[in-house]
Design a protein around this motif. Structure first.
Motif, PDB file in Angstrom:
ATOM      1  N   LEU A   1       0.802  -1.222   0.000  1.00  0.00           N
ATOM      2  CA  LEU A   1       0.000   0.000   0.000  1.00  0.00           C
ATOM      3  C   LEU A   1       0.842   1.282   0.000  1.00  0.00           C
ATOM      4  O   LEU A   1       0.446   2.256  -0.616  1.00  0.00           O
TER       5      LEU A   1
ATOM      6  N   PHE B   1      -0.956  -1.954   5.906  1.00  0.00           N
ATOM      7  CA  PHE B   1      -1.813  -2.727   5.031  1.00  0.00           C
ATOM      8  C   PHE B   1      -1.536  -4.208   5.256  1.00  0.00           C
ATOM      9  O   PHE B   1      -0.413  -4.601   5.516  1.00  0.00           O
TER      10      PHE B   1
ATOM     11  N   GLY C   1      -6.582  -2.180   4.792  1.00  0.00           N
ATOM     12  CA  GLY C   1      -5.547  -1.186   5.041  1.00  0.00           C
ATOM     13  C   GLY C   1      -6.068  -0.111   5.976  1.00  0.00           C
ATOM     14  O   GLY C   1      -7.283   0.103   6.085  1.00  0.00           O
TER      15      GLY C   1
END
Lengths: 449, 487
Positions: B98, B121, B128
């Motif tokens: 992420l 995440f 997330g």
């Protein structure tokens, strides 16, 4: 009002031409049903899909996309006479998204199938009539009709295949409004002369009639290599270019010339030859010219990949206005699959894949040793131990894992034991220890039930 | 059958719309309008961009997902559609994927717009946590409340809500959802009817207005949605129980980072230069190391005190300064970090390293001062280019796998439609040259921009780096429009 006779006649000609293509081309069309396997969630899952392909010779070679047949565990094809037959993989090339599969030559003769020939894509014109053949949405033996919408589409955001490999580096794309839907992949794009001018490969989602084909000139060369040797060999320079656009003044040039070096990979042949980011290459072997636009990059990369391996290639560069003469010695780089073979360690709740040279290069792995964790089953014994996808498994119980075969042997050795198993993992420079608890059955964590 | 459930839900909803006096007395279940009022300020659509390198070029794509506010201080849970193209490699992206995403912009149905950044995440949960970065001091956001221990039953109705897209004015969309099966495979999720793929990531509220799960992406199912889920929508619900521990840890991490960021740069804290994992009880037992906690060294920072002391990855340290290192789980880690930071730089401390079977030895280490981190790095802004750069710190270098001698400054923020932003500069890129001026640090960065502003060229060349990839970007400033004040 009746149309003028000449226009009527022309329309008649077009219809006749389409009929002629149909008679000639449909015979070579193949519906491909690959069985692929996915390992991403910590378990082996089989998937069935449908793609297209076309026969290119009497020996039974069939051209399709890498993303159709390249990672298939099993290939069944349905021929134009509706007969089903098993096919085998001959070769694959993710960088162009092409693959060749084969059926027995005697079946080609027995069924009276007519192979298709590649034409040239260099002469294609925007507006030229083309037909796409394939199995859109698994609807076999479908023919659609349209025109070439663009002959040199550059797709910077479409450079990766669903399977992760880079693709499209060596070609621009033929854009067509002949309808291309999922399932058309691997089918031929044909001109009114009945020649293959492209291999249909992708379409724009949520759009109407925006499809893309790999140009025949790219495809035919790759297919020849795959049929002859099962793989495509390319030389490697460790260079990335940018088009010069209208930036000549920024690089001390009076007029646009050469190509801009954007990146030189450390340790690569270009770095060894002394090429630097910011250099303007004005000569590269026999090539000299100017690259001002993105669309001109793929053919230059193709030229670079075709340079002879192991010989000094003369290179002329301008560096802040000063001319430099360099000699570039190309090497080979492992291309081909990004993924090695895969394996499900069922009792431990994760899947692994072998590490290929290409993975070491692309993923900047520290070495080719070990196996890569492909997926971890949620709630499984390894998930509880906090194993993650993307880690390299380096050792089990202190014993190094050399490769996928080594892993399988060690898994067999340890799988019966009831005790915890210690895994040593790596992510770049960071190591880790993970305990897999085979006794902990799925479902032991979470859940009010 | 699913239709029957939907009918039941609608019938129940009608019943729940009884006079509010009744509801007040019972105080058991919310009516749909009450739920609507409660839920709609907590949900947002989130736009983000992601950058990646493909074919030797830095590429950018945009994406959209749904999220909802999980705490009043602006933490947001995202799920579902934040999926990553398996570009280049599964490995480079997984785990910490992420953070490759950026420019998160949250839009609420009432018109509020906020920016956010990634806290953490989890690839396997596909969840997330984001932190909103644009809250005013003291500003609080309406947030959902979670409830553990929800007793899920087949046929039970749940509420869900998402927002329509911008084209439809971001109106909240209410969806009654019913649990139509309790699935053991995939482990402990709910099959849902009434939940289409359009509401992936949406919260699932019980009748009393507590979130008890989220609509999960179909890949939660190892067999593919349609084979296990009789409802053709293929949507499944992930019970809160399944991600509660992760969420607690993620929220604690977010708050710790926020606290660290808001503190002034601390004076000369000590540093040893290792990454580590806790010596959990099972791990200690397996390794044959005494109980009571410790740390497993997972990485040694080059040039650090730990390297000088001869520590190696996978060493197990069990004592520092004569005290047991009582790190037994991830949440204990901060205590150890704090202990080390509490020493004065230059102090020599003794660790006890224990190996399998219990053999112990003492390791002496002279601590150094903590290197400046991204959080506390010096930043300088150029208003003309609408560009803020920060000094290149050790954590950025390690993150991009670059050597300690790498020159440059890091783009800390850039206005997308400013002249620098339009050239393609984005957060995280390392600027190494501007025109012919080498940029090695913030001073040379400022000097280079000052020289450029003096010369007022039509085009300004930036040479930038991301990890091992370099590239040229060109800004084309309209000098007449720009302030020509010195930076």
């Amino acid at each position: 009002m009746l149309p003028p006779p000449a226009a009527e006649a022309r329309r008649g000609d077009l219809q006749e031409a389409i009929f002629a293509v149909q008679e000639q081309a449909l015979s070579a069309l193949v519906n491909i049903q690959p069985i692929t396997e996915s390992y991403t969630r910590g378990e082996r899952q089989k998937q069935a899909s449908v793609g297209s392909g076309f026969l290119v010779d009497a020996a039974g070679h069939i051209v399709t996309n890498y993303h159709v047949a390249g990672q298939a565990k099993h290939l069944m094809v349905t021929l134009s006479n509706k007969e089903r037959i098993e096919a085998e993989l001959v070769g694959e090339d993710p960088l162009t998204d092409l693959a060749v599969i084969r059926i027995p030559a005697e079946k080609v003769a027995e069924y009276g199938l007519h192979p298709l020939a590649f034409g040239t894509s260099a002469d294609l014109q925007v507006g030229q009539f083309v037909m796409a053949l394939g199995s859109p949405l698994a609807l076999a033996r479908t023919m659609t009709f349209g025109i070439v919408s663009n002959t040199e589409r550059y797709l910077p955001e479409g450079m990766s295949l669903p399977t992760g490999e880079r693709t499209g580096e060596f070609n621009t794309w033929i854009q067509t409004d002949a309808a291309i839907n999922p399932g058309n992949s691997g089918g031929p794009l044909i001109d009114l002369g009945g020649k293959v001018v492209g291999v249909n490969a992708r379409g724009a989602m949520f759009a109407d009639n925006i499809g893309f084909a790999i140009p025949a000139d790219t495809a035919s060369a790759v297919v020849r290599d795959l049929i002859d040797g099962g793989e495509v060999n390319r030389s490697y320079a460790g260079l990335q270019f940018q088009p010069l656009k209208d930036w000549e003044g920024l690089f001390g040039l009076e007029k646009p010339t050469g190509v801009l070096v954007a990146n030189v990979e450390a340790g690569g042949p270009a770095a060894a030859a002394g090429v630097q980011a910011g250099d303007i290459l004005t000569q590269l072997g026999d090539w000299s010219g100017v690259v001002r636009f993105d669309e001109e990059l793929p053919s230059l990369y193709q030229l670079l990949a075709d340079l002879p391996i192991g010989e000094g290639v003369p290179v002329k560069a301008l560096r802040r206005g000063e001319a430099e003469e360099l000699s570039l010695e190309m090497t080979t780089v492992a291309v081909g699959r990004l993924s090695g073979d895969r394996f499900e360690a069922t009792a431990w709740g994760f899947t692994v894949k072998g590490i290929t040279e290409q993975m070491v290069f692309e993923m900047e792995l520290v070495s080719g040793e070990g196996v890569l964790i492909e997926g971890v089953r949620i709630g499984g014994p390894a998930h509880a131990g906090k194993l993650h996808r993307g880690l390299v498994l380096e050792a089990i119980e202190g014993e190094s894992v050399a490769d996928l075969d080594g892993f399988k042997a060690m898994y067999e050795k340890h799988v019966g034991s009831e005790g915890n198993i210690l895994l040593q993992t790596r992510r770049y420079e960071t190591l880790g220890l993970v305990l897999v608890k085979p006794g902990a059955a799925d479902g032991s964590i979470g859940g009010p039930r | 059958m699913n239709r029957l459930h939907l009918a039941l839900i609608i019938a129940l909803a009608v019943v729940f719309m009884a006079p509010s006096a009744f509801a007040k007395k019972k105080k058991k279940s919310l009516s749909v309008p009450e739920f609507y009022e409660l839920a709609q300020p907590t949900i947002a659509t989130i736009q983000f961009s992601q950058e990646f390198v493909a074919g030797g070029q830095v590429q950018r794509t945009r994406g959209m997902t749904d999220g909802f506010v999980v705490s009043e201080d602006g933490l947001v849970l995202v799920s579902g559609r934040v999926r990553f193209p398996q570009r280049g490699s599964g490995g480079r992206l997984s785990g910490g994927s992420l953070p490759d995403l950026g420019n998160f912009e949250l839009r609420f149905s009432d018109g509020r717009v906020h920016e956010a950044e990634v806290v953490t995440f989890d690839d396997d949960l596909n969840l997330g946590l984001l932190r909103i970065t644009t809250l005013e001091a003291g500003e609080e956001l309406p947030a959902v409340s979670f409830k553990r221990g929800y007793d899920a039953q087949v046929g039970q109705g749940l509420h869900s809500m998402t927002l329509y897209t911008q084209d439809y004015g971001r109106q909240p969309v209410y969806s009654p959802v019913a649990i139509n099966a309790l699935l053991d495979v995939p482990q402990n999720v709910w099959s849902l009817s009434g939940a289409s793929s359009n509401i992936l990531g949406a919260p699932l509220w019980n009748g009393r207005g507590h979130v008890v799960g989220v609509v999960a992406n179909v890949p939660m199912s190892p067999w593919g949605g349609r084979q296990v889920v009789p409802d053709l929508t293929g949507a499944v619900g992930l019970p809160y129980e399944r991600f509660a521990d992760w969420l607690d840890a993620a929220m604690a991490q977010a708050r710790e980072e926020s606290a660290a960021a808001s503190e002034p740069e601390p004076e000369a804290q000590a540093w040893m230069g290792v990454m580590f994992q806790p010596l959990e009880k099972d791990l200690a037992a397996h390794l044959g190391i005494s109980e009571g906690g410790g740390i497993v060294v997972t990485r040694i920072v080059p040039g650090s005190p730990a390297e000088a002391a001869g520590l190696a990855p996978l060493d197990v340290l069990v004592e520092v300064g004569g005290e047991r290192i009582a790190v037994l789980q991830p949440s204990d880690s901060t205590t150890f970090s704090r202990t080390i930071r509490g020493y004065d730089p230059g102090t020599t401390i003794e660790f006890v390293r224990e190996s399998a079977g219990g053999a112990r030895e003492t390791v002496a280490m002279t601590l150094a001062a903590t290197p400046t981190s991204e959080l506390h790095a010096e930043r300088r802004t150029n208003d003309s280019f609408e560009l803020t750069a920060r000094q290149l710190t050790l954590d950025t270098l390690l993150g991009q796998r670059l050597g300690p001698d790498t020159p440059g400054v890091v783009v800390d923020s850039v206005t997308r439609a400013g002249w620098a932003g339009l050239s393609g500069l984005y957060k995280g890129l390392i600027i190494q040259r501007i025109d012919e001026h080498d940029v090695t640090d913030l001073d040379t960065f400022e000097a280079a921009l000052a020289a450029v502003q003096e010369a007022r060229p039509d085009q300004v060349l930036f040479f930038v780096r991301w990890g091992r990839t370099t590239r040229f970007l060109v800004a084309e400033p309209d000098w007449d429009e720009l302030s020509t004040d010195a930076p």
